[in-house]
Design an enzyme around this catalytic site. Structure first.
Site, PDB file in Angstrom:
ATOM      1  CG  ASP A 101      -2.320   0.299   1.110  1.00 46.21           C
ATOM      2  OD1 ASP A 101      -2.362   1.380   0.488  1.00 46.21           O
ATOM      3  OD2 ASP A 101      -3.251  -0.419   1.289  1.00 46.21           O
ATOM      4  CG  ASP A 198      -4.492   5.579   0.989  1.00 48.11           C
ATOM      5  OD1 ASP A 198      -5.003   4.892   1.300  1.00 48.11           O
ATOM      6  OD2 ASP A 198      -4.087   6.735   1.569  1.00 48.11           O
ATOM      7  CD  GLU A 255      -8.753   4.978  -1.345  1.00 41.58           C
ATOM      8  OE1 GLU A 255      -9.533   4.713  -0.397  1.00 41.58           O
ATOM      9  OE2 GLU A 255      -7.899   5.867  -1.082  1.00 41.58           O
ATOM     10  CG  HIS A 326      -8.669  -1.014   4.379  1.00 42.99           C
ATOM     11  ND1 HIS A 326      -8.534  -1.099   3.083  1.00 42.99           N
ATOM     12  CD2 HIS A 326      -8.404   0.036   4.908  1.00 42.99           C
ATOM     13  CE1 HIS A 326      -8.171  -0.108   2.935  1.00 42.99           C
ATOM     14  NE2 HIS A 326      -7.874   0.796   3.960  1.00 42.99           N
ATOM     15  CG  ASP A 327     -11.291   2.402   3.798  1.00 44.38           C
ATOM     16  OD1 ASP A 327     -10.631   2.205   4.911  1.00 44.38           O
ATOM     17  OD2 ASP A 327     -10.542   2.714   2.657  1.00 44.38           O
TER      18      ASP A 327
END
Ligand code: GLC
Length: 572
Positions: A101, A198, A255, A326-327
């Protein structure tokens, strides 16, 4: 057909690991890298080919690692750099690649760069961040985790898109950009094969002097609504691709909230900044702007959002397909609501997104059909975003009970509960109380039970992966085009309508696959397209794949059972 012209990463199935919650190896209640290594055989057996690890770098963990204080060091609770090297090597032995990430819109405020910057905001380190000498915030922009994006530091204010402990890096500064390039190359030299990038659409900032109409009781306006994919971002991203990502073969997935339709061509494809991007319109269809502004959506709304992304992207490149991360809350709870505990519904949900055009991503626990937890009060939540939303909801006049209900639907903690390997206390995740409560203390949903059951959701996911990777139609599923497809209802009017069915067609060479997914607890009768229907049953198009025991076709009518998925190959 010659498939060598396609990118190698179309053959990947990516599995996302949230290291904190996957497997604890040293009994501190926090998952770690040796824990992941100990589960590599499981992941190999499942069939996934690449692991995306949420950040495991040195961090004060204000945002569980999305606040990095050293990009070249591992957080001690997750292990050491030797553990990371061993993970890359051990995964490699099993032909599994590692994706890291890359969090470079911001760093932690405890990064040495920021610590130096604070001492001299006008100096060279100050220029790594965004400082302004002012006695008040420059505008009324609300950061993603609450409060103004401008945070006071002595005579200055600094800018943070997310939490105040996540100051934004200044991408206008060439030195900062060189640092990022060298970090990416350093990890590529270590043998990683990809980056999930990210919050990247926030890199370029809107005009700081501009106020926006407030959208909440705090008088602020959400920076997410106007601060993404801002004109001028392309310069930074083109350079990042050329100097960093092109250094060695790797898969990049961004993302990318808020990418405008007309800009998709810049973000993906051969000349795009990234290989693929995550689009969030389908994932976030259950709320408008705020978690507590809930929408009532239909299966058709959902299908529209999915197909919008598929079709806009198809012109230039490929999608990154996911239903959880994970969000996000658990997909079964979000999309299936009261049917979340019906295995056949969870399976159809899995198949529907897995056969879309692009690279499939699976989030840990999704392959077990994990569901949301139910907590009673705010003290049981860890996620800083949940706590902020809760408080803002109260400030808007909502009750604590209502807001707890909102978090029970939407909190980012749902995806972060420890992985339930078995039914033992703490689910085989750890023998110590985990950092975050399990979804249930003695998990009803756990791997050990499912691995032994050929009808389990786990077994289904394994079969799904195998079908995409090795099945007869693998080329079509990997490389084929996608089209919307709406059949006519046929026959039994007591059944549910086509508005409960998501359907599409995948095409590659002379292979054409019709895919139907019934998201209703009632049967749906579908009139078959003429290249599938046949007078004589023996001439019927090939039944390529389906969930449940049987495909019910009579003449030119297909009866989809409740929650059934059916894939038919058109006759030639
Ligand atoms: C991304 C991450 C999220 C994190 C945020 C700030 O949205 O997925 O978990 O909190 O960026 O880094």
């Amino acid at each position: 057909m010659n498939t060598s012209k396609y990118p190698w990463w179309l053959s990947e199935v990516v599995y996302q690991i949230y290291p904190r919650s996957f497997q604890d190896s040293n009994g501190d209640g926090i998952g770690d890298l040796p824990g992941i290594i100990s589960r590599l055989d499981y992941l190999k057996d499942l069939g996934v080919t690449m692991l995306w690890l949420s950040p495991c770098f040195l961090s004060p963990m204000a945002d569980n690692g999305y606040d990095i204080s050293d990009y070249r060091a591992i957080a001690p609770e997750f292990g050491s750099m030797e553990d990371m090297d061993r993970l890359i090597a051990e995964a490699g032995k099993r032909s599994i690649k590692i994706m890291l990430d890359l969090v470079v819109n911001h760093s932690s405020d405890e990064h040495i760069w920021f610590q130096r910057a604070l001492k001299d905001p006008e100096g060279p380190w100050g220029d790594y961040y965004i400082f302004r000498k002012t006695d008040r915030p420059l505008a009324n922009w609300r950061s993603i985790f609450g409060g103004n994006v401008w945070e006071k530091a002595g005579d200055y204010y600094y800018y943070h898109t997310f939490h105040r402990k996540q100051p934004d890096l200044n991408w206008d500064n060439e030195k900062l950009r060189e640092e990022v390039i060298s970090i990416v190359r350093w990890w590529l030299d270590k043998g990683v094969s990809g980056f999930r990038v990210d919050a990247i659409t926030f890199l370029k900032k809107e005009d700081f002097s501009r106020n926006y109409p407030p959208d909440g009781a705090d008088g602020l306006a959400n920076v997410g609504a106007f601060g993404q994919d801002v004109e001028g971002i392309g310069g930074y991203l083109t350079e990042l691709k050329r100097e960093a990502f092109d250094y060695k073969p790797c898969l990049t997935v961004a993302e990318a909230f808020g990418v405008k339709d007309e800009n998709v061509a810049h973000y993906v494809g051969e000349d795009g900044y990234f290989d693929i991007i995550f689009d969030f319109k389908a994932a976030d269809l259950d709320y408008a702007g705020e978690w507590y502004h809930r929408t009532s959506w239909t299966v058709k709304d959902w299908e529209d959002k999915i197909m919008h992304d598929q079709l806009r992207t198809q012109n230039y490149g490929w999608c990154a397909n996911f239903i959880e991360n994970h969000d996000q809350p658990r997909a079964a709870s979000k999309y299936l609501k009261e049917y979340a505990d019906r295995p056949e519904a969870v399976k159809t949900l899995g198949a529907m997104y897995f056969f879309l055009r692009g690279v499939p991503f699976i989030y840990q626990g999704q392959e077990l059909g994990m569901v949301n937890f139910k907590r009673d009060h705010i003290g049981q939540f860890d996620d800083l975003s949940s706590i902020d939303v809760f408080q803002r909801g109260l400030a808007e006049g909502r009750s604590a009970e209502e807001m707890t209900g909102v978090l029970n639907l939407r909190s980012r903690d749902h995806g972060r509960t420890p992985y339930p390997w078995d039914k033992s206390r703490y689910g085989g995740f750890s023998d110590h109380k985990p950092w975050l409560e399990m979804t249930e203390e003695y998990p009803a949903i756990n791997l050990k039970d499912q691995i032994q059951d050929p009808d389990s959701i786990y077994s289904f996911y394994k079969e799904l992966i195998c079908f995409r990777q090795k099945g007869k139609w693998k080329d079509c599923l990997r490389y084929g085009s996608i089209e919307r497809y709406t059949s006519d209802n046929a026959g039994d009017s007591r059944g549910a309508g086509m508005d409960q069915v998501i359907s599409y067609v995948r095409k590659y060479g002379d292979v054409k696959l019709y895919c139907w997914f019934n998201f209703s607890n009632r049967p749906v009768t579908v009139r078959l397209p003429c290249d599938v229907a046949a007078e004589n049953e023996a001439e019927l198009a090939e039944i390529s794949w389906h969930t449940q025991d049987k495909v019910d076709i009579a003449g030119d009518v297909l009866c989809l059972r409740p929650w059934q998925s059916v894939v038919l190959r058109a006759g030639i």
